[in-house]
Enzyme design. Structure first.
Site, PDB file in Angstrom:
ATOM      1  N   GLU A  11      10.387  15.088  65.422  1.00  9.69           N
ATOM      2  CA  GLU A  11      10.794  15.068  66.862  1.00  9.69           C
ATOM      3  C   GLU A  11      11.658  16.518  66.909  1.00  9.69           C
ATOM      4  OE1 GLU A  11      14.124  12.530  67.718  1.00  9.69           O
ATOM      5  OE2 GLU A  11      13.339  12.313  69.471  1.00  9.69           O
TER       6      GLU A  11
ATOM      7  N   PHE B  94      23.880  12.191  72.200  1.00 14.18           N
ATOM      8  CA  PHE B  94      24.360  13.226  73.504  1.00 14.18           C
ATOM      9  C   PHE B  94      23.661  13.308  74.686  1.00 14.18           C
ATOM     10  CE2 PHE B  94      20.973  15.945  71.519  1.00 14.18           C
ATOM     11  CZ  PHE B  94      20.517  16.694  72.544  1.00 14.18           C
TER      12      PHE B  94
ATOM     13  N   GLU C  34      29.895  12.992  70.405  1.00 14.48           N
ATOM     14  CA  GLU C  34      31.141  13.991  70.345  1.00 14.48           C
ATOM     15  C   GLU C  34      30.734  15.304  71.058  1.00 14.48           C
ATOM     16  OE1 GLU C  34      29.200  12.995  68.028  1.00 14.48           O
ATOM     17  OE2 GLU C  34      29.285  14.413  66.289  1.00 14.48           O
TER      18      GLU C  34
ATOM     19  N   SER D 129      19.402   9.466  66.544  1.00 15.90           N
ATOM     20  CA  SER D 129      18.051   9.876  65.765  1.00 15.90           C
ATOM     21  C   SER D 129      17.631   8.835  65.062  1.00 15.90           C
ATOM     22  CB  SER D 129      18.303  11.292  65.341  1.00 15.90           C
ATOM     23  OG  SER D 129      19.338  11.073  64.271  1.00 15.90           O
TER      24      SER D 129
ATOM     25  N   LYS E 295      31.533   4.335  71.178  1.00 16.75           N
ATOM     26  CA  LYS E 295      31.662   5.581  70.674  1.00 16.75           C
ATOM     27  C   LYS E 295      30.744   6.669  70.905  1.00 16.75           C
ATOM     28  CE  LYS E 295      30.618   8.102  67.679  1.00 16.75           C
ATOM     29  NZ  LYS E 295      30.120   9.634  68.020  1.00 16.75           N
TER      30      LYS E 295
ATOM     31  N   CYS F 244      14.551  11.128  74.782  1.00 21.02           N
ATOM     32  CA  CYS F 244      13.576  10.363  73.824  1.00 21.02           C
ATOM     33  C   CYS F 244      12.387   9.971  74.560  1.00 21.02           C
ATOM     34  CB  CYS F 244      14.404   9.106  73.534  1.00 21.02           C
ATOM     35  SG  CYS F 244      14.903   7.766  74.823  1.00 21.02           S
TER      36      CYS F 244
HETATM   37  P1  NAD Z   1      22.406  11.542  66.514  1.00 21.54           P
HETATM   38  O1  NAD Z   1      21.555  10.516  65.547  1.00 21.54           O
HETATM   39  O2  NAD Z   1      22.690  12.804  65.938  1.00 21.54           O
HETATM   40  O3  NAD Z   1      23.610  10.634  66.916  1.00 21.54           O
HETATM   41  C1  NAD Z   1      23.966   9.626  67.690  1.00 21.54           C
HETATM   42  C2  NAD Z   1      25.162   9.014  67.624  1.00 21.54           C
HETATM   43  O4  NAD Z   1      25.410   8.917  66.255  1.00 21.54           O
HETATM   44  C3  NAD Z   1      26.397   9.717  67.969  1.00 21.54           C
HETATM   45  O5  NAD Z   1      27.333   8.938  68.736  1.00 21.54           O
HETATM   46  C4  NAD Z   1      26.836  10.609  66.700  1.00 21.54           C
HETATM   47  O6  NAD Z   1      28.274  10.807  66.775  1.00 21.54           O
HETATM   48  C5  NAD Z   1      26.645   9.470  65.769  1.00 21.54           C
HETATM   49  N1  NAD Z   1      26.460  10.236  64.341  1.00 21.54           N
HETATM   50  C6  NAD Z   1      25.589  11.227  64.209  1.00 21.54           C
HETATM   51  N2  NAD Z   1      25.684  11.677  62.604  1.00 21.54           N
HETATM   52  C7  NAD Z   1      26.039  10.443  61.881  1.00 21.54           C
HETATM   53  C8  NAD Z   1      26.382   9.870  60.731  1.00 21.54           C
HETATM   54  N3  NAD Z   1      25.881  10.709  59.752  1.00 21.54           N
HETATM   55  N4  NAD Z   1      26.695   8.793  60.452  1.00 21.54           N
HETATM   56  C9  NAD Z   1      27.294   7.812  61.453  1.00 21.54           C
HETATM   57  N5  NAD Z   1      27.048   8.163  62.873  1.00 21.54           N
HETATM   58  C10 NAD Z   1      26.514   9.518  63.025  1.00 21.54           C
HETATM   59  O7  NAD Z   1      21.551  11.637  67.899  1.00 21.54           O
HETATM   60  P2  NAD Z   1      21.905  12.749  69.140  1.00 21.54           P
HETATM   61  O8  NAD Z   1      21.317  14.197  68.711  1.00 21.54           O
HETATM   62  O9  NAD Z   1      23.083  12.551  69.878  1.00 21.54           O
HETATM   63  O10 NAD Z   1      20.844  12.153  69.934  1.00 21.54           O
HETATM   64  C11 NAD Z   1      19.550  12.634  70.062  1.00 21.54           C
HETATM   65  C12 NAD Z   1      18.500  11.530  69.551  1.00 21.54           C
HETATM   66  O11 NAD Z   1      18.590  10.357  70.049  1.00 21.54           O
HETATM   67  C13 NAD Z   1      17.262  11.841  69.445  1.00 21.54           C
HETATM   68  O12 NAD Z   1      16.619  11.436  68.081  1.00 21.54           O
HETATM   69  C14 NAD Z   1      16.424  10.834  70.502  1.00 21.54           C
HETATM   70  O13 NAD Z   1      15.111  10.444  70.465  1.00 21.54           O
HETATM   71  C15 NAD Z   1      17.390   9.949  70.286  1.00 21.54           C
HETATM   72  N6  NAD Z   1      17.553   8.809  71.465  1.00 21.54           N
HETATM   73  C16 NAD Z   1      16.840   7.738  71.657  1.00 21.54           C
HETATM   74  C17 NAD Z   1      16.722   6.932  72.495  1.00 21.54           C
HETATM   75  C18 NAD Z   1      16.049   5.813  72.632  1.00 21.54           C
HETATM   76  O14 NAD Z   1      16.265   4.736  73.511  1.00 21.54           O
HETATM   77  N7  NAD Z   1      15.177   5.363  71.338  1.00 21.54           N
HETATM   78  C19 NAD Z   1      17.446   7.329  73.659  1.00 21.54           C
HETATM   79  C20 NAD Z   1      18.225   8.597  73.748  1.00 21.54           C
HETATM   80  C21 NAD Z   1      18.092   9.265  72.421  1.00 21.54           C
END
Ligand code: NAD
Length: 494
Positions: free
Chosen positions: A379, A148, A175, A225, A172, A280
């Site tokens: 985090e 997000f 959401e 994450s 994808k 991040c």
């Molecule tokens: P998230 O892991 O909750 O979601 C990321 C994606 O995975 C979304 O599209 C979501 O719909 C999907 N998702 C969520 N739960 C899932 C599940 N159980 N099974 C399958 N897919 C699932 O992350 P977020 O809250 O949207 O974003 C923040 C996180 O992203 C933080 O941890 C941040 O550090 C990380 N991030 C990392 C980088 C990087 O380059 N390393 C860059 C941006 C964000």
């Protein structure tokens, strides 16, 4: 308002079995409902991408590049509209959203160099009369799953390079803020991208699992994450896919005693609280090396008192709300835990008063944070900055290297030798020397170490092209009939 999938060059108009709410984080109101894909929509999107692949892979490099150039111009012309969309669903201030778009455009510009990047190698006369050459070919349908916090930039870390290489894509997005992806898909269509080359599929775990197991999907680029990144990597690779999965972070900024403390305090505040800490590459822990801790904390706290928190659409605001009410509650609970664990709460953001009823938490500062506290280990992904004290450079380095994440880090110092030692010794993928958020420019690649990246390929830049292609090596000999043709290893007339 309804937000739906973008499949085969148009909006999906079917009946969704499930939908999700999309909030305006500054007011807490539901601004839209987004369709969630089931297995049927996964099949439709992947099917559209698979049908588009043969035509797109055979589209000339010149034609692909022209589309990317046109897209770059459209994105640039419409960046204010896109920034407003991002702010309305993510909450970050519009200037920050504009910054994200600028970084996204860098990646489009890099992809415009596809013709140069996709040149193979050629060795004439590897053996007498034998030439050897390599070709970089696209993989097929690739999945991009994004978080997000950068709803435009992270999709554009991958989509331009993937399509420049001749792949077709199912994106994808998160959401929580899905509109930016649809806007991007519409602009690419306007730029001339054929239907099916980029499809946007909204949803949650069902959509992700559908992509991870679909046999037509050849590769997955994931950002999110750490637990989900690990899951995506393990599931995708066990289904035979190429996977790069970028995870979470906990970034340290080391401040040595000789540093310019005003510069360091400015950097800590902008890198700690920009985008409400939902980055991040945000600085989460400042490691103050003795004896400058007290002075640095005072300078950071003074700057925090001047930070203007408010609706991201207001040009005076410097920090917006958190993305959802659940995330606000989670970040708030870390502040409570920090207090309970004995850290010194220097600035408390929990009682901030902002009109509008959104998901607000003010900038928060802890001092004397130690490695066993949850505010140190986890985090938080919010506007909570911790200061840890270290007695020496070595103690500071050991703290950073003991962390389970290895995304970004920074050191502030005027000592070139110390900086050079740090860049060599620190176990982190992206390092800033007097630069708090060292996000690589588009012609390098982005990626952390340890729990910040699963897979061996970083995002975008040269490694992006590497990820989105597979190499074929051709060894050729054109026989001279007068020399008796090719010796195939069996009698000619048998
Ligand atoms: P998230 O892991 O909750 O979601 C990321 C994606 O995975 C979304 O599209 C979501 O719909 C999907 N998702 C969520 N739960 C899932 C599940 N159980 N099974 C399958 N897919 C699932 O992350 P977020 O809250 O949207 O974003 C923040 C996180 O992203 C933080 O941890 C941040 O550090 C990380 N991030 C990392 C980088 C990087 O380059 N390393 C860059 C941006 C964000």
């Amino acid at each position: 308002m309804r937000i739906s999938h973008w499949i085969d060059g148009k909006s999906w108009t079917g009946d969704a079995e499930r939908t999700g709410e999309v909030f305006d984080p500054a007011t807490g109101e539901v601004r839209a409902h987004v369709d969630f894909a089931g297995d049927g929509q996964v099949a439709e999107a992947v099917g559209a991408a698979a049908r588009a692949f043969p035509g797109w892979r055979d589209t000339s490099l010149a034609a692909r590049t022209r589309i990317l150039f046109a897209f770059r111009e459209l994105l640039s012309a419409r960046k204010d509209d896109l920034a407003k969309i991002i702010t309305s669903e993510h909450g970050k201030v519009e200037s920050d959203a504009a910054g994200e778009i600028a970084r996204a455009i860098e990646n489009v510009e890099y992809a415009c160099g596809a013709a140069q990047m996709l040149k193979g190698g050629f060795s004439e006369n590897a053996s007498r009369g034998v030439d050897v050459f390599s070709i970089a070919q696209p993989l097929g349908v690739v999945g991009v799953i994004s978080p997000f916090n950068f709803p435009a930039m992270v999709p554009l870390w991958f989509v331009p390079n993937a399509i420049a290489c001749g792949n077709t894509v199912v994106l994808k997005p998160s959401e929580k803020d899905p509109s930016a992806s649809v806007f991007i898909a519409e602009l690419l269509a306007e730029a001339g991208l054929p239907p099916g080359v980029l499809n946007v599929l909204h949803g949650d775990k069902v959509a992700v699992d559908g992509l991870l197991t679909h046999p037509e999907v050849k590769a997955i680029s994931f950002v999110g994450s750490t637990p989900i990144a690990r899951y995506v990597y393990e599931t995708g690779t066990s289904n035979g896919k190429r996977v790069q999965a970028l995870g979470g972070a906990k970034n340290h900024m080391v401040v040595l005693p000789d540093a310019d403390l005003d510069l360091a305090a400015d950097a800590a505040v902008s890198a700690g609280f920009g985008s409400a800490g939902e980055r991040c590459m945000a600085v989460s822990v400042v490691v103050a090396v003795d004896p400058i801790g007290d002075e640095l904390v005072a300078k950071i706290a003074e700057r925090m008192s001047r930070l203007r928190v408010g609706n991201g659409h207001d040009p005076d605001s410097e920090m917006g709300p958190l993305v959802t009410s659940a995330h606000r509650a989670k970040v708030g609970s870390y502040v409570d835990a920090g207090v309970d664990s004995g850290a010194t709460l220097v600035v408390d953001g929990r009682d901030i008063a902002v009109e509008g009823g959104g998901f607000w938490l003010g900038p928060t500062l802890f001092d004397h944070v130690t490695p066993e506290m949850s505010i140190y280990t986890d985090e938080i992904f919010g506007p909570v900055l911790s200061v840890a004290r270290a007695g020496s450079y070595d103690a500071a380095l050991n703290l950073v290297n003991a962390g389970s994440y290895g995304n970004g880090t920074a050191i502030f110092t005027n000592d070139g030798r110390a900086a050079r030692r740090f860049q060599n010794e620190v176990e982190v993928g992206m390092v800033g020397l007097n630069v708090p958020i060292p996000v690589p420019v588009g012609y390098y690649s982005f990626g952390g170490w340890k729990n910040s990246l699963f897979g061996d390929t970083h995002a975008y830049g040269p490694e992006g092209f590497h990820f989105f292609t597979r190499t074929k090596v051709v060894t050729s000999r054109w026989p001279d009939p007068s020399q008796g043709g090719i010796n195939l290893g069996f009698p000619r007339n048998s």
